[in-house]
Design a protein around this motif. Structure first.
Motif, mmCIF file in Angstrom:
data_model
loop_
_atom_site.group_PDB
_atom_site.id
_atom_site.type_symbol
_atom_site.label_atom_id
_atom_site.label_comp_id
_atom_site.label_asym_id
_atom_site.label_seq_id
_atom_site.Cartn_x
_atom_site.Cartn_y
_atom_site.Cartn_z
ATOM 1 N N ASP A 40 -3.652 -5.797 -8.393
ATOM 2 C CA ASP A 40 -2.085 -6.265 -10.004
ATOM 3 C C ASP A 40 -2.498 -7.526 -10.679
ATOM 4 N N GLY A 41 -3.015 -8.556 -9.720
ATOM 5 C CA GLY A 41 -3.227 -9.253 -10.754
ATOM 6 C C GLY A 41 -5.399 -9.213 -11.843
ATOM 7 N N ALA A 42 -5.859 -8.053 -11.431
ATOM 8 C CA ALA A 42 -6.774 -7.712 -12.375
ATOM 9 C C ALA A 42 -6.032 -7.627 -13.964
ATOM 10 N N LEU A 43 -4.794 -6.515 -13.037
ATOM 11 C CA LEU A 43 -4.323 -6.007 -14.804
ATOM 12 C C LEU A 43 -3.295 -6.662 -14.882
ATOM 13 N N LEU A 44 -3.001 -7.617 -14.601
ATOM 14 C CA LEU A 44 -2.265 -9.353 -15.369
ATOM 15 C C LEU A 44 -2.723 -9.407 -16.090
ATOM 16 N N ALA A 45 -4.241 -9.521 -16.438
ATOM 17 C CA ALA A 45 -5.358 -10.146 -16.434
ATOM 18 C C ALA A 45 -5.790 -9.400 -17.453
ATOM 19 N N GLY A 46 -5.821 -8.608 -17.999
ATOM 20 C CA GLY A 46 -6.016 -7.658 -18.617
ATOM 21 C C GLY A 46 -6.827 -6.908 -18.440
ATOM 22 N N VAL A 47 -7.833 -6.370 -17.130
ATOM 23 C CA VAL A 47 -8.074 -5.029 -16.866
ATOM 24 C C VAL A 47 -7.678 -3.510 -17.430
ATOM 25 N N ASP A 48 -9.088 -3.242 -17.658
ATOM 26 C CA ASP A 48 -8.284 -1.570 -18.294
ATOM 27 C C ASP A 48 -7.727 -0.834 -16.883
ATOM 28 N N GLY A 49 -8.356 -0.664 -15.934
ATOM 29 C CA GLY A 49 -7.921 0.328 -14.877
ATOM 30 C C GLY A 49 -9.072 -0.186 -14.180
ATOM 31 N N VAL A 50 -8.695 0.555 -12.528
ATOM 32 C CA VAL A 50 -9.073 0.394 -11.503
ATOM 33 C C VAL A 50 -9.622 1.920 -10.989
ATOM 34 N N VAL A 51 -11.079 1.519 -10.698
ATOM 35 C CA VAL A 51 -11.629 2.622 -9.528
ATOM 36 C C VAL A 51 -12.383 2.605 -7.818
ATOM 37 N N PRO A 52 -11.133 2.169 -7.276
ATOM 38 C CA PRO A 52 -10.915 2.073 -6.413
ATOM 39 C C PRO A 52 -11.476 3.001 -5.102
ATOM 40 N N GLY A 53 -12.363 2.452 -4.383
ATOM 41 C CA GLY A 53 -12.778 3.289 -3.226
ATOM 42 C C GLY A 53 -11.958 4.203 -2.008
ATOM 43 N N LEU A 54 -10.275 3.032 -1.919
ATOM 44 C CA LEU A 54 -9.289 3.534 -1.681
ATOM 45 C C LEU A 54 -8.663 5.002 -2.529
ATOM 46 N N GLY A 55 -8.958 4.782 -3.256
ATOM 47 C CA GLY A 55 -7.751 5.995 -4.148
ATOM 48 C C GLY A 55 -8.226 7.080 -3.587
ATOM 49 N N ASN A 56 -9.312 7.569 -3.196
ATOM 50 C CA ASN A 56 -9.795 8.688 -1.885
ATOM 51 C C ASN A 56 -9.137 9.008 -1.283
ATOM 52 N N VAL A 57 -8.198 8.190 -0.574
ATOM 53 C CA VAL A 57 -7.130 8.326 0.593
ATOM 54 C C VAL A 57 -5.112 8.230 -0.030
ATOM 55 N N ASP A 58 -5.136 7.133 -0.848
ATOM 56 C CA ASP A 58 -3.988 7.286 -1.414
ATOM 57 C C ASP A 58 -4.062 6.924 -2.814
ATOM 58 N N ALA A 59 -4.595 8.353 -3.371
ATOM 59 C CA ALA A 59 -4.141 7.568 -5.101
ATOM 60 C C ALA A 59 -2.771 7.808 -5.706
ATOM 61 N N HIS A 60 -1.777 8.287 -5.137
ATOM 62 C CA HIS A 60 -0.429 7.915 -5.306
ATOM 63 C C HIS A 60 -0.050 6.196 -5.862
ATOM 64 N N GLY A 61 -0.609 6.051 -4.947
ATOM 65 C CA GLY A 61 -0.208 4.972 -4.321
ATOM 66 C C GLY A 61 -1.074 3.786 -5.686
ATOM 67 N N TYR A 62 -2.249 3.877 -5.316
ATOM 68 C CA TYR A 62 -3.234 3.381 -7.177
ATOM 69 C C TYR A 62 -2.416 4.245 -8.279
ATOM 70 N N VAL A 63 -1.814 5.605 -8.680
ATOM 71 C CA VAL A 63 -1.242 5.237 -9.762
ATOM 72 C C VAL A 63 -0.085 4.869 -9.992
ATOM 73 N N ARG A 64 0.682 4.783 -8.422
ATOM 74 C CA ARG A 64 1.893 3.655 -8.937
ATOM 75 C C ARG A 64 1.718 2.369 -9.331
ATOM 76 N N LEU A 65 0.484 2.004 -8.691
ATOM 77 C CA LEU A 65 0.555 0.312 -8.826
ATOM 78 C C LEU A 65 0.183 0.540 -9.935
ATOM 79 N N TYR A 66 -0.713 1.324 -10.928
ATOM 80 C CA TYR A 66 -0.877 1.033 -12.460
ATOM 81 C C TYR A 66 -0.057 1.198 -13.508
ATOM 82 N N GLU A 67 0.920 2.419 -12.973
ATOM 83 C CA GLU A 67 1.775 1.893 -13.763
ATOM 84 C C GLU A 67 2.887 1.004 -13.514
#
Lengths: 313, 313, 313, 313
Positions: free
Chosen positions: A204-231
């Motif tokens: 959340d803080g990184a996107l606020l700072a302006g990064v374009d995206g995230v490569v989350p290892g935990l995204g294997n387990v909860d991709a929906h969560g990271y997509v919701r966070l990103y959106e």
């Protein structure tokens, strides 16, 4: 090889670093790679990162790496880009992996600074320049000092972004302050350059700072969560982004499944990711590659409990 | 001693770690301490942190430390709390500094893990417990691995927050992911515990994550900026918070004033902070303590240029 | 103050870094300091090093440091030189300890590079120069990266030896290769400069390489052994030197007394040294300073067993 | 494949880690490999170590590694054993290199702990056990924390020596004290186990301590010197051993040829070794592998001057 559109520039979104499903005998389980890729694409991710640290690339032979990458490219079928880690000690070796990745149909390469050997910023810059001119795919720098024991300098990244050597950065350095200082000059000098954070607990803080995206290892387990966070972040709904990140930070506790007195951090974290994806029915076998220590029954129960708490089982 | 109200719990806001103004002869410049404290309070800060790393505490004698702390307590005159760094290698020595801080009228103590010696989590916990029972002031843990070469464990902090040993944490570890994992259990177990970040380049993200405040070295130079950032975040105006942080991240370039080939990071960063505050007319002399290398004319011009760009001169 | 002869140049031999005996209440046990000093001098050591890392200097208040140093100077009574550690973060603080050491009658000072703060070779050189001009005693550099997290450079040492700033070096860096490269140019440039190794497990090789002596923590426990080792080496009897070193390397196992899962390396090693000297009847109480974890009964039995095996009980 | 006698146990002597001569185009120069091997064997070395850190193994492709190893095996022609580095991140990859080495006719394998990934002593032990059972050649552990960022524990080595997994150790850890503590229990438990030091500057002390031999990078440049040093030590002539070591320590200054401001330590040290062997007429081209920075004319002159001073030109 699948026909594919060029990688968007800047490339953006959630790009999980896929675990590499193995059979009990230690071979790449192609069907499970496909199912995992399908599962993640179905969750709305914007790309797949194969053969990264979470993909146990350091544990796979070159043939296994090719098999896993090809399986992911086939499964993606051009729906989302597939980035390929080309993780080797130095230039000539990375270039061989890059040729493999080109043949397999990857959409971009992700390479670290040299490791095992003692290096220098001028050598690192030369390394990336040789990689770019030696392989015809967009190149991302992978900044991961915990593995390669060198931090990519801000000046090096800025220079290589400006001259077109690098198309993007995957920042797993954990040095959010340094990244913040880099973002503004990078935007000014190379507007299409992509910055992805690997720091899956502070997206959340990184996107606020302006990064374009995230490569989350935990995204294997909860991709929906990271997509919701990103959106949520893209929509400027920072309260929702924070709440989603807090939920994911709690889920991240699965990486503590293994006792550090009896196994290493990779065995515990990658073991937990694979256990979770297996418990979710996505991959057939939760085995990690040797010589990692497998999780036991108690650790599996621990992972399962956290999945239930997170509403994932 | 000034009468004072108890420290709010949780204590919140912008609490700059004051530089310690010195004369050209290396003595504490009491008048400049007062002016700096007044300047910062005027900018709306919520507390003053004396004798931290930015305060060159490692370079000051005990007498100089007392002089600087007393000057700040006098200048604050109870308007904002004054936190006192009690930075010494181990318990008995910290307790002596704590007695000095109590006598000087400080409102809280800020202590690190033991350093110079090899330590252990159980020893660190015992250290903080002895400090709390040996000095009658709220105690903050100062997590600064770059200086003490030990990271405070999440379990240790949680345990000491829960049992009341610690009233707060100043996190200068740069490990934002670990902090994120700590915040939720900490809130549940110790609702009045204060978490301050020392990571002055990512305050917007840290406030979004739920920290209570920030201890920014750069706050010596632009306290108004950090107060605006804090207030924007409190109001939920994250775009304004991000913009302010971006401006401050650019200003932070002053810490690169000194050439790393000829001086250390402390000489450069603390030299730049003092140069900036001197150029702003707040302190009389920009000298840093020996054996740090002083900035030269070119470096002063560099700092001045950034201050002008930031609208501070 | 005892009248004393100037320190020999080069100063040579076995100079144990004395543990600082404490009472159960944590105060310096002056009578035990005296007995320990007497015991070591009786064993033939060539000097005493007070307030080093083995002396728990990081754990002692300034008053306790003075008490311990004065007791050793009194006990030595001019028979052997007493070197005083002046271990503080930076220059002004070290100079205060140096004044204490001068008053207490020490024969030389032993100082590290600055710590806690970020430093630079030019700052380290300036630090030692200011120490030398600010205190009228021979100055030894103490190279101990495990504590101060900076390695003294060969160029810095050579420069400061050549210009007379430093009279000697206590090398506890463990970097024997770097030391070997330094010895020849040092001998050529500064023939009276003393080089002591703190690497107590490889003294035979270090003496073969040409160092002048050793500062062995284990010398508290078996000073006779180190004196025999030193004398054998001086006599060119390298087989005897090796055999003695092998015996001492086995005895060094006492430092593993404490379980690293429950205490730090300092608690274990210094606890074992004190337990051993106490079991030998030299000091009254084996207590280490807080917040170190005390050894328990099983650990005492372990130390006793090794002492018996080594013929010391 | 050449018929060959089993590796002596313990294997002893001077075993230089050969640089890998390259052409200007970056390919392995087979003729120069042969000449270098012949040159070293002529100087009396007791074995050849191919594909170690000095052999730039981290910079070579698998095909280049095979070419270089085969050339050395051919050149040695059974006169001395050829040890092959099998340096890869983890087990499955090392086993592939081991198969290559078996095919090429190597006499023993030399493997490090896993790197790039986070590991654990239990995983390291499992790693070596899998390597031993997966490849039919004697196995040496290569302890090189500067490259792999893990130190092999004494307990691990002792356990793997005792159960026959390991035939020997190449200790490039620089931790001579730890090695000293290991030697006696190792001798008692595994009398035929070989211990080689990679610490080329303190070989006299290491041989005095009881190691079996040395793997000196500088042995590429002055193999005669290391053979004389070894023979003097075997004969108990420690004065001669020390004098030879002192001469070699002076020669080691060639590794400082490159300016650390413009290149890394590998570029400087390996560049200097290759420059020296080229200036001696042994190899055709002094090129190092990309992305290392080549030495320039001034650096070549510096290397030449030291060779002349050492009587090698």
């Amino acid at each position: 090889m699948t026909l594919r559109a060029p990688l968007p520039a800047p490339f953006r979104g959630v790009v999980p670093p896929l675990v590499t499903p193995l059979t009990a005998e230690g071979e790449v389980d192609v069907a499970s790679v496909s199912r995992l890729a399908e599962h993640l694409i179905g969750a709305g991710v914007h790309g797949l990162f194969m053969l990264g640290s979470s993909g146990e690339t350091a544990y796979l032979t070159d043939a296994q790496r090719r098999t896993a990458l090809e399986a992911a490219v086939d499964a993606a079928a051009g729906r989302v880009p597939v980035l390929a880690g080309v993780i080797e000690t130095t230039t000539a070796r990375v270039l061989e992996r890059a040729q493999d990745a080109v043949k397999a149909g990857a959409d971009a390469l992700v390479a670290t600074a040299p490791f095992y050997t003692r290096t220098h910023p001028a050598e690192i810059a030369g390394h990336f320049r040789r990689l770019r001119s030696g392989a015809d795919l967009p190149l991302f720098a992978y900044d991961i000092p915990s593995a390669v024991h060198t931090k990519l300098g801000r000046d090096t990244i800025l220079e290589l972004a400006t001259d077109g050597t690098l198309s993007g950065l995957k920042d797993s350095s954990g040095d959010e302050g340094s990244l913040r200082r880099l973002l503004a000059p990078l935007r000014a000098a190379a507007p299409t350059f992509s910055v992805f954070t690997g720091a899956e607990l502070t997206v959340d803080g990184a996107l606020l700072a302006g990064v374009d995206g995230v490569v989350p290892g935990l995204g294997n387990v909860d991709a929906h969560g990271y997509v919701r966070l990103y959106e949520a972040a893209r929509a400027g709904d920072w309260d929702a982004a924070r709440a989603e990140q807090d939920r994911l930070a709690a889920l991240f506790s699965i990486t503590d499944a293994g006792d550090p007195a009896v196994m290493g951090g990779s065995s515990s974290a990658l073991g937990a990711f694979k256990a979770a994806v297996h418990l979710q029915g996505v991959i057939d076998c939760p085995a990690t590659a040797a010589p990692q220590i497998p999780l036991g029954e108690a650790e599996f129960a621990y992972v399962r409990r956290h999945l239930v708490e997170a509403g994932l089982l």
